[in-house]
Design a protein around this motif. Structure first.
Motif, PDB file in Angstrom:
ATOM      1  N   HIS A 148      46.656  41.074  38.203  1.00  0.00           N
ATOM      2  CA  HIS A 148      46.972  42.055  37.169  1.00  0.00           C
ATOM      3  C   HIS A 148      45.711  42.911  36.943  1.00  0.00           C
ATOM      4  O   HIS A 148      44.595  42.392  37.042  1.00  0.00           O
ATOM      5  CB  HIS A 148      47.357  41.316  35.880  1.00  0.00           C
ATOM      6  N   PRO A 149      45.851  44.191  36.639  1.00  0.00           N
ATOM      7  CA  PRO A 149      44.659  45.037  36.433  1.00  0.00           C
ATOM      8  C   PRO A 149      43.715  44.524  35.333  1.00  0.00           C
ATOM      9  O   PRO A 149      42.511  44.759  35.401  1.00  0.00           O
ATOM     10  CB  PRO A 149      45.244  46.400  36.041  1.00  0.00           C
ATOM     11  N   ASP A 150      44.247  43.815  34.345  1.00  0.00           N
ATOM     12  CA  ASP A 150      43.432  43.287  33.250  1.00  0.00           C
ATOM     13  C   ASP A 150      43.094  41.812  33.450  1.00  0.00           C
ATOM     14  O   ASP A 150      42.870  41.083  32.476  1.00  0.00           O
ATOM     15  CB  ASP A 150      44.151  43.476  31.909  1.00  0.00           C
ATOM     16  N   ALA A 151      43.039  41.362  34.679  1.00  0.00           N
ATOM     17  CA  ALA A 151      42.798  39.952  34.988  1.00  0.00           C
ATOM     18  C   ALA A 151      41.529  39.441  34.309  1.00  0.00           C
ATOM     19  O   ALA A 151      40.571  40.192  34.114  1.00  0.00           O
ATOM     20  CB  ALA A 151      42.695  39.758  36.499  1.00  0.00           C
ATOM     21  N   VAL A 152      41.553  38.141  33.978  1.00  0.00           N
ATOM     22  CA  VAL A 152      40.415  37.485  33.327  1.00  0.00           C
ATOM     23  C   VAL A 152      40.129  36.184  34.066  1.00  0.00           C
ATOM     24  O   VAL A 152      41.032  35.396  34.315  1.00  0.00           O
ATOM     25  CB  VAL A 152      40.711  37.181  31.841  1.00  0.00           C
ATOM     26  N   LEU A 153      38.859  35.956  34.396  1.00  0.00           N
ATOM     27  CA  LEU A 153      38.413  34.716  35.031  1.00  0.00           C
ATOM     28  C   LEU A 153      37.431  34.015  34.103  1.00  0.00           C
ATOM     29  O   LEU A 153      36.412  34.593  33.729  1.00  0.00           O
ATOM     30  CB  LEU A 153      37.724  35.018  36.368  1.00  0.00           C
ATOM     31  N   HIS A 154      37.775  32.781  33.711  1.00  0.00           N
ATOM     32  CA  HIS A 154      36.878  31.927  32.931  1.00  0.00           C
ATOM     33  C   HIS A 154      36.434  30.804  33.860  1.00  0.00           C
ATOM     34  O   HIS A 154      37.219  29.901  34.167  1.00  0.00           O
ATOM     35  CB  HIS A 154      37.597  31.306  31.719  1.00  0.00           C
ATOM     36  N   GLN A 155      35.215  30.859  34.324  1.00  0.00           N
ATOM     37  CA  GLN A 155      34.720  29.819  35.223  1.00  0.00           C
ATOM     38  C   GLN A 155      34.355  28.566  34.441  1.00  0.00           C
ATOM     39  O   GLN A 155      33.977  28.633  33.272  1.00  0.00           O
ATOM     40  CB  GLN A 155      33.509  30.324  35.996  1.00  0.00           C
ATOM     41  N   ALA A 156      34.445  27.434  35.118  1.00  0.00           N
ATOM     42  CA  ALA A 156      34.073  26.161  34.509  1.00  0.00           C
ATOM     43  C   ALA A 156      32.597  26.182  34.144  1.00  0.00           C
ATOM     44  O   ALA A 156      31.770  26.698  34.898  1.00  0.00           O
ATOM     45  CB  ALA A 156      34.365  25.011  35.472  1.00  0.00           C
ATOM     46  N   ARG A 157      32.266  25.597  33.011  1.00  0.00           N
ATOM     47  CA  ARG A 157      30.863  25.604  32.564  1.00  0.00           C
ATOM     48  C   ARG A 157      29.957  24.838  33.514  1.00  0.00           C
ATOM     49  O   ARG A 157      28.755  25.038  33.520  1.00  0.00           O
ATOM     50  CB  ARG A 157      30.758  25.071  31.143  1.00  0.00           C
ATOM     51  N   GLU A 158      30.517  23.976  34.356  1.00  0.00           N
ATOM     52  CA  GLU A 158      29.720  23.213  35.318  1.00  0.00           C
ATOM     53  C   GLU A 158      29.251  24.057  36.502  1.00  0.00           C
ATOM     54  O   GLU A 158      28.376  23.649  37.254  1.00  0.00           O
ATOM     55  CB  GLU A 158      30.523  22.017  35.851  1.00  0.00           C
ATOM     56  N   ILE A 159      29.840  25.226  36.686  1.00  0.00           N
ATOM     57  CA  ILE A 159      29.477  26.098  37.802  1.00  0.00           C
ATOM     58  C   ILE A 159      28.183  26.829  37.454  1.00  0.00           C
ATOM     59  O   ILE A 159      28.066  27.407  36.371  1.00  0.00           O
ATOM     60  CB  ILE A 159      30.600  27.120  38.078  1.00  0.00           C
ATOM     61  N   PRO A 160      27.203  26.820  38.367  1.00  0.00           N
ATOM     62  CA  PRO A 160      25.977  27.579  38.099  1.00  0.00           C
ATOM     63  C   PRO A 160      26.303  29.055  37.829  1.00  0.00           C
ATOM     64  O   PRO A 160      27.147  29.634  38.505  1.00  0.00           O
ATOM     65  CB  PRO A 160      25.168  27.428  39.395  1.00  0.00           C
ATOM     66  N   ASP A 161      25.646  29.624  36.852  1.00  0.00           N
ATOM     67  CA  ASP A 161      25.872  31.018  36.467  1.00  0.00           C
ATOM     68  C   ASP A 161      27.317  31.289  36.056  1.00  0.00           C
ATOM     69  O   ASP A 161      27.845  32.377  36.277  1.00  0.00           O
ATOM     70  CB  ASP A 161      25.459  31.989  37.585  1.00  0.00           C
ATOM     71  N   ALA A 162      27.960  30.267  35.468  1.00  0.00           N
ATOM     72  CA  ALA A 162      29.348  30.426  35.021  1.00  0.00           C
ATOM     73  C   ALA A 162      29.439  31.546  34.004  1.00  0.00           C
ATOM     74  O   ALA A 162      28.495  31.821  33.270  1.00  0.00           O
ATOM     75  CB  ALA A 162      29.856  29.121  34.417  1.00  0.00           C
ATOM     76  N   GLY A 163      30.587  32.188  33.995  1.00  0.00           N
ATOM     77  CA  GLY A 163      30.783  33.255  33.035  1.00  0.00           C
ATOM     78  C   GLY A 163      32.250  33.592  32.895  1.00  0.00           C
ATOM     79  O   GLY A 163      33.115  32.950  33.502  1.00  0.00           O
ATOM     80  N   THR A 164      32.503  34.597  32.098  1.00  0.00           N
ATOM     81  CA  THR A 164      33.843  35.139  31.926  1.00  0.00           C
ATOM     82  C   THR A 164      33.823  36.558  32.456  1.00  0.00           C
ATOM     83  O   THR A 164      32.922  37.332  32.132  1.00  0.00           O
ATOM     84  CB  THR A 164      34.256  35.112  30.444  1.00  0.00           C
ATOM     85  N   TYR A 165      34.790  36.885  33.273  1.00  0.00           N
ATOM     86  CA  TYR A 165      34.873  38.185  33.928  1.00  0.00           C
ATOM     87  C   TYR A 165      36.198  38.836  33.542  1.00  0.00           C
ATOM     88  O   TYR A 165      37.260  38.257  33.773  1.00  0.00           O
ATOM     89  CB  TYR A 165      34.770  38.018  35.448  1.00  0.00           C
ATOM     90  N   ARG A 166      36.132  40.021  32.954  1.00  0.00           N
ATOM     91  CA  ARG A 166      37.320  40.709  32.435  1.00  0.00           C
ATOM     92  C   ARG A 166      37.595  41.977  33.240  1.00  0.00           C
ATOM     93  O   ARG A 166      36.691  42.772  33.465  1.00  0.00           O
ATOM     94  CB  ARG A 166      37.120  41.063  30.974  1.00  0.00           C
TER      95      ARG A 166
END
Length: 120
Positions: free
Chosen positions: A19-37
């Protein structure tokens, strides 16, 4: 649609399903984890993760539909570019759809947490 998206050979092709407004919330255990909107940021988050690996593969092994979310158990396989260390890891994605397209993905390292988030 998710299984079809995960079977694409590149992250760019995977992005065509989002979807054009996709959101990715990475697991906090992943190095450099973040939220991408937004679709482009979502793909940037994937690219940051994938650039660290050679021969990296996502292999969905279980997909279950909850009330309004989709649970996926995924096997990751790859080899670290710098370290050469092999990776075989199970992770869990919980997806929400919007307008028939994958919209929001939350990544978990724990099966129970992911199942609970998916409403299972």
């Amino acid at each position: 649609m998710l299984l079809e998206a995960y079977s694409t050979p590149t992250w760019r092709e995977f992005g065509e399903y989002l979807h054009p407004d996709a959101v990715l919330h990475q697991a906090r255990e992943i190095p450099d984890a973040g939220t991408y909107r937004g679709k482009e940021e979502f793909l940037r988050g994937l690219r940051i993760w994938l650039e660290e690996w050679e021969d990296f593969r996502y292999r969905p092994v279980e997909i279950l539909e909850g009330r309004d979310r989709i649970f996926m158990r995924i096997n990751l396989e790859g080899k670290g570019k710098g370290s050469g260390v092999a990776l075989e890891q199970e992770i869990f994605n919980v997806w929400e759809m919007r307008e028939g397209r994958p919209w929001r993905c939350e990544v978990y390292w724990n099966d129970d947490d992911a199942r609970q988030a998916a409403g299972l």
